[in-house]
Design a protein around this motif. Sequence first.
Motif, PDB file in Angstrom:
ATOM      1  N   GLN A 231       0.821  -1.205   0.000  1.00 29.28           N
ATOM      2  CA  GLN A 231       0.000   0.000   0.000  1.00 29.28           C
ATOM      3  C   GLN A 231       0.856   1.257   0.000  1.00 29.28           C
ATOM      4  O   GLN A 231       0.552   2.234  -0.704  1.00 29.28           O
ATOM      5  N   GLN A 232       1.943   1.228   0.742  1.00 23.90           N
ATOM      6  CA  GLN A 232       2.853   2.382   0.752  1.00 23.90           C
ATOM      7  C   GLN A 232       3.457   2.610  -0.632  1.00 23.90           C
ATOM      8  O   GLN A 232       3.524   3.742  -1.117  1.00 23.90           O
ATOM      9  N   GLY A 233       3.879   1.531  -1.276  1.00 23.25           N
ATOM     10  CA  GLY A 233       4.445   1.644  -2.612  1.00 23.25           C
ATOM     11  C   GLY A 233       3.425   2.109  -3.621  1.00 23.25           C
ATOM     12  O   GLY A 233       3.718   2.944  -4.485  1.00 23.25           O
ATOM     13  N   ARG A 234       2.218   1.574  -3.516  1.00 24.05           N
ATOM     14  CA  ARG A 234       1.121   1.961  -4.417  1.00 24.05           C
ATOM     15  C   ARG A 234       0.831   3.455  -4.293  1.00 24.05           C
ATOM     16  O   ARG A 234       0.675   4.157  -5.303  1.00 24.05           O
ATOM     17  N   GLU A 235       0.768   3.939  -3.070  1.00 18.29           N
ATOM     18  CA  GLU A 235       0.468   5.356  -2.847  1.00 18.29           C
ATOM     19  C   GLU A 235       1.595   6.251  -3.343  1.00 18.29           C
ATOM     20  O   GLU A 235       1.342   7.297  -3.952  1.00 18.29           O
ATOM     21  N   ARG A 236       2.831   5.833  -3.115  1.00 22.38           N
ATOM     22  CA  ARG A 236       3.980   6.622  -3.554  1.00 22.38           C
ATOM     23  C   ARG A 236       4.032   6.714  -5.082  1.00 22.38           C
ATOM     24  O   ARG A 236       4.215   7.789  -5.652  1.00 22.38           O
TER      25      ARG A 236
END
Length: 273
Positions: A231-236
């Motif tokens: 999720q962190q990677g997706r948002e970034r």
Amino acid sequence: MSQKPDPQILSAVVFDWAGTILDFGSCAPMGAFVRLFEQFGVAITIEQARGPMGVAKWDHIKALSLLPEVAAQWQSRHGKPITDADVDHLYEVFTPMNAAVVADFAEFIPGALQTVAACRARGLKIGSTTGYNRPIMEVVTPIARAGGYEPDNLVCAGDLAAGRPSPLMMWRTFADLGVWWPATVVKVDDTDVGILEGRNAGTWTVGVAVSGNALGLTLAEWNALSPAAQQQGRERAGAKLRAAGAHYVIDSVAELMPVLDDIAARLARGLRP
């Protein structure tokens, strides 16, 4: 006689190649860029190599050469600042280097072929633009064709006077496909300059965050992450594409069809990008 295009009905989807249709993570060029500069006594990181992704490869090499740490290494190693003639030489070395490895990264992104088939089932034309040049695509296209992917056109970096983020490759695609209402076209891309290419041409734009350069992970690396890290990677990655102006951001082309439904509904209401 051909049917007159309707400005309120979707006509085409234009896909990028690496990171969008094949090569999850857009990994093929990265090692080639690192090895290229290494041959000339300059060390660059994968992260630096990814920075200008999506532009023509000559422009990509030029952009890397302008990084202060790269320019300083070149000056130290070669005793002079890097010039456009040097970039020309680097580009000549890079093309066969990239072409030699691109076949190793030509696996389709999961769901890509099914999405293209679904687009065609709706009567949509399938266009394509790429930051790769013709010699590299001469390796990629037969592999893609054998695997079941053959878009209605191909416009490569170097085909026209300017590449991304200019709209020229999109305009050529419009001409190739016989479409002339930009608002009826959807551009799908994994890079900020690819999104800008679509925006500058007046089309809807869809960024693919997880499968492309914005995240830069292989499928195995992505699957190995925890849900929280994903999720962190997706948002970034999504933030980069939205900052470039993407109208929609999805994980990969596997999620495109509901987006096309939404765009079609907006078009029918008279809305434009």
